[in-house]
Design an enzyme around this catalytic site. Structure first.
Site, PDB file in Angstrom:
ATOM      1  N   LYS A  50       0.851  -1.200   0.000  1.00 27.24           N
ATOM      2  CA  LYS A  50       0.000   0.000   0.000  1.00 27.24           C
ATOM      3  C   LYS A  50       0.882   1.243   0.000  1.00 27.24           C
ATOM      4  O   LYS A  50       1.781   1.373   0.852  1.00 27.24           O
ATOM      5  CB  LYS A  50      -0.909  -0.013   1.239  1.00 27.24           C
ATOM      6  CG  LYS A  50      -2.128   0.869   1.096  1.00 27.24           C
ATOM      7  CD  LYS A  50      -3.096   0.687   2.246  1.00 27.24           C
ATOM      8  CE  LYS A  50      -3.912   1.941   2.477  1.00 27.24           C
ATOM      9  NZ  LYS A  50      -4.666   1.902   3.740  1.00 27.24           N
ATOM     10  N   ARG A 101     -16.553   7.834  12.532  1.00 27.47           N
ATOM     11  CA  ARG A 101     -16.867   9.234  12.244  1.00 27.47           C
ATOM     12  C   ARG A 101     -18.327   9.351  11.835  1.00 27.47           C
ATOM     13  O   ARG A 101     -19.145   9.912  12.522  1.00 27.47           O
ATOM     14  CB  ARG A 101     -15.975   9.756  11.120  1.00 27.47           C
ATOM     15  CG  ARG A 101     -14.577  10.033  11.577  1.00 27.47           C
ATOM     16  CD  ARG A 101     -13.620  10.109  10.437  1.00 27.47           C
ATOM     17  NE  ARG A 101     -13.426   8.798   9.833  1.00 27.47           N
ATOM     18  CZ  ARG A 101     -12.468   8.517   8.969  1.00 27.47           C
ATOM     19  NH1 ARG A 101     -11.651   9.464   8.570  1.00 27.47           N
ATOM     20  NH2 ARG A 101     -12.326   7.309   8.494  1.00 27.47           N
TER      21      ARG A 101
END
Ligand code: ADP
Length: 168
Positions: A50, A101
């Site tokens: 990644k 969130r």
């Protein structure tokens, strides 16, 4: 009975993530986690496939500086490669901490929590709601704004703001 506790009766939790870089939202979650668990280890994911803006060493350094600055020196920082549950077994941690969130986080977090449960039934995932003022924050938006020359000092701790400025 689940074995989420250490022999001493203490609970060691791991807060895994990319932290590329750490934001004030991550710090807020770490603060909440250490108020509930005996030990919290922030574990930076080292995934060579990644692409990240910062190296693992840089991400760890920003995290450590921010935690000390916030009076959270008790929270440890580490990194791991491979499966999270394997890492957790090696350090004998029983709880995965994740931050939430908005509803948009839910589907991915739900999928991961259930996958981790299938892999390691003794490990529990616990979610903390961030402070509303950090609900819109993500490492990616911070990187985007910083790369365009925007001021991100209200979104990230000073150590991360300085690195973002340097790496623009
Ligand atoms: P990942 O690459 O695993 O999503 P991140 O570093 O982006 O890792 O985030 C790690 C964890 O922190 C995730 O659970 C994410 O939902 C949470 N998180 C990220 N930003 C915030 C924020 N502003 N407030 C609360 N939690 C957050």
């Amino acid at each position: 009975m689940k074995k989420t506790k250490l022999k001493s009766g203490k609970i060691r939790a791991v807060y895994p993530g990319s932290f590329d870089p750490v934001t004030r939202g991550h710090i807020d979650v770490a603060k909440r986690a250490i108020s509930v668990f005996d030990e919290v280890v922030i574990a930076v994911i080292n995934n060579p496939s990644k692409k990240t803006r910062f190296s693992v060493a840089e991400r760890i350094s920003m995290l450590k500086k921010s935690l000390v600055r916030e009076g959270l020196g008790k929270v440890k920082v580490d990194s791991f490669e491979g499966l999270l549950v394997h890492y957790m077994k090696t350090i004998k941690a029983g709880i995965i901490v994740r931050g939430l969130r908005a509803v948009s986080d839910f589907e991915y977090e739900f999928q991961m929590a259930l996958m981790n449960r299938a892999l390691a039934p003794d490990i529990e995932t616990v979610f903390f709601m961030t402070d509303a003022k950090y609900a819109y924050l993500s490492s990616s938006i911070v990187k985007e704004v910083a790369s365009l020359g925007g001021d991100v000092s209200s979104a990230v701790p000073p150590s991360a703001a300085a690195q973002l400025k340097k790496n623009r």
